[in-house]
Write a protein that holds these residues in place. Structure first.
Motif, PDB file in Angstrom:
ATOM      1  N   VAL A   1      52.104  17.417  85.078  1.00  0.00           N
ATOM      2  CA  VAL A   1      50.681  17.315  85.401  1.00  0.00           C
ATOM      3  C   VAL A   1      49.965  18.627  85.078  1.00  0.00           C
ATOM      4  CG1 VAL A   1      49.056  17.152  87.338  1.00  0.00           C
ATOM      5  CG2 VAL A   1      50.926  15.489  87.116  1.00  0.00           C
ATOM      6  N   ALA A   2      50.550  19.745  85.504  1.00  0.00           N
ATOM      7  CA  ALA A   2      49.928  21.050  85.262  1.00  0.00           C
ATOM      8  C   ALA A   2      49.953  21.421  83.782  1.00  0.00           C
ATOM      9  CB  ALA A   2      50.643  22.125  86.085  1.00  0.00           C
ATOM     10  N   MET A   3      51.024  21.053  83.080  1.00  0.00           N
ATOM     11  CA  MET A   3      51.113  21.372  81.650  1.00  0.00           C
ATOM     12  C   MET A   3      50.060  20.625  80.846  1.00  0.00           C
ATOM     13  SD  MET A   3      55.225  21.494  81.017  1.00  0.00           S
ATOM     14  CE  MET A   3      55.023  21.569  79.238  1.00  0.00           C
ATOM     15  N   ALA A   4      49.776  19.379  81.223  1.00  0.00           N
ATOM     16  CA  ALA A   4      48.735  18.624  80.532  1.00  0.00           C
ATOM     17  C   ALA A   4      47.355  19.187  80.843  1.00  0.00           C
ATOM     18  CB  ALA A   4      48.801  17.149  80.926  1.00  0.00           C
ATOM     19  N   ALA A   5      47.162  19.623  82.091  1.00  0.00           N
ATOM     20  CA  ALA A   5      45.855  20.127  82.510  1.00  0.00           C
ATOM     21  C   ALA A   5      45.623  21.571  82.068  1.00  0.00           C
ATOM     22  CB  ALA A   5      45.726  20.028  84.030  1.00  0.00           C
ATOM     23  N   GLY A   6      46.717  22.341  81.885  1.00  0.00           N
ATOM     24  CA  GLY A   6      46.565  23.755  81.557  1.00  0.00           C
ATOM     25  C   GLY A   6      45.739  24.020  80.315  1.00  0.00           C
ATOM     26  N   PRO A   7      46.097  23.442  79.148  1.00  0.00           N
ATOM     27  CA  PRO A   7      45.280  23.671  77.953  1.00  0.00           C
ATOM     28  C   PRO A   7      43.841  23.199  78.125  1.00  0.00           C
ATOM     29  CG  PRO A   7      47.410  22.747  77.354  1.00  0.00           C
ATOM     30  CD  PRO A   7      47.309  22.665  78.848  1.00  0.00           C
TER      31      PRO A   7
END
Length: 401
Positions: A29-35
């Protein structure tokens, strides 16, 4: 689906597997939202790629040191503490987003802390697995861990992360903080089933790190696998560091479309975990590893050429099948081969080349995309992987033996 049910591997593996599955959902979830978060603050390709670099940089700085401490300390307790620290860092980042005080330096700081924790936790988890699972069951255990990673981190979490970011930018990172806390509680309950390592004389960190480096470098097959993957990840990191901009500018996808395209990785990755053992028996590790390098070349060329989302999705499925098969094969070889007292250090050397390569690639990819076109990193990656494949082809014959 049978793959995610780890009962026959024992109760302690069940705890480890569940902790991994829970944290993988939060991470995805965080990896998708990070960029998307960085892109919401700046549209500079170099700054967006810098977010990936900030999280990967600790592997270059601390990987070897972390490996030495993993072999010195209680691995289970180390993972618990690191997960709680990462939960706190994510909670802080979520708070700055919610209060609209987030900046690029704040994001970079949080990502750097997460990456530092990864150098310890990921190395410790890899070294901990053989102490809760019998040697002959390692391929099955690795396949199930990879399957849960694929389902949770990529198939479920990536589109969820993109959707949650659209709903509220702070939510994905707060959710990841909760999952790290839950994972810490699960890991705390693990009791290793194998005998603990015998106490060994304490020497300097420099000598301990050197022992791990020498052991890996003197093993021809593991040395080849580590260097090959390190170079491959420079190419991969360069190409995919600006993937969010590639999706927006080249494929003309929305934020939600970007999240669903990331699930193409999960589709192939899940299939790869299911067929890895069958493919290995049918073709042998050498053929699979060689084929995987060819797939990497084709992937970079295809993404550099296409402007069609479904074509990109198809090639990403093929790429993730290769990535999972490669990962399961190499992890099992390394866990069986490396002595227990060296697992942390040898694993950290491998990770330095593997993830350190991705960090360098992320930095280079942002620079290439800033100076030239958004597809330039993919063309450079294709050329680089062609050279890597030619150099590694002969040595990989030892994988099957």
């Amino acid at each position: 689906m049978r793959a995610p049910v780890p009962a026959r591997l024992g109760a302690e593996f069940t705890k480890l597997w569940t902790a991994s599955a829970v944290s993988n959902i939060g991470d995805g979830v965080a990896m998708a939202a990070g960029p998307l978060l960085v892109a919401s603050v700046s549209d500079n390709p170099a700054l967006i790629a810098g977010g990936a670099f900030a999280q990967q940089l600790p592997w270059l700085l601390f990987a070897l040191l972390s490996g030495a401490y993993v072999d010195r300390l209680d691995r289970r307790q180390l993972v618990v503490v690191v997960n709680l620290v990462r939960a706190a860092a994510l909670a802080g980042l979520s708070a700055t987003i919610a209060t609209e005080t987030v900046t690029v330096p704040v994001i970079y700081t949080a990502l750097f802390l997460l990456g530092t924790g990864e150098t310890l936790a990921d190395t410790a988890m890899g070294a901990l697995l053989p102490s809760v699972v019998a040697s002959e069951k390692l391929p099955s255990a690795n396949a199930r861990l990879y399957a849960s990673f694929t389902i949770g981190n990529q198939f479920v979490a990536k589109p969820l992360g993109a959707w949650l970011f659209v709903v509220s930018a702070a939510v994905p990172f707060g959710l990841n903080a909760v999952t790290f806390t839950v994972a810490a509680a699960l890991i705390a309950g693990i009791r290793p089933v194998s005998a603990p390592a015998q106490p060994r004389p304490r020497v300097s960190l420099r000598r301990e790190i050197g022992a791990g480096v020498r052991w890996l470098w003197q093993h021809p097959l593991l040395r080849t696998l580590a260097t090959t993957m390190g170079l491959a990840n420079i190419a991969f990191g360069a190409a995919f560091a600006v993937f969010v901009l590639y999706c927006q500018q080249r494929l003309h996808l929305s934020d939600i479309g970007y999240g669903f395209l990331l699930t193409a990785f999960a589709v192939g990755g899940l299939f790869g975990t299911i067929v890895a053992a069958t493919l290995t028996r049918a073709f042998g590790s050498t053929t699979l590893l060689r084929a995987g390098l060819v797939i990497e070349i084709v992937t970079h060329v295809t993404l550099a050429i296409t402007t069609t989302p479904w074509v990109a999705a198809v090639i990403l499925v093929a790429f993730s099948i290769h990535a999972m098969v490669w990962g399961i094969t190499v992890a099992s070889i390394r866990q069986r081969t490396v002595p227990e007292h060296l697992r942390g250090r040898v694993g950290s050397v491998y990770a330095l080349l593997d993830l350190g390569g991705a960090a360098l690639g992320s930095l280079l990819g942002g620079l290439f995309a800033s100076v030239w076109k958004i597809t330039t990193p993919f063309w450079i990656a294709a050329v680089m992987m062609t050279a890597v494949t030619a150099l590694a082809w002969h040595r990989l014959r030892e994988a099957t033996a």
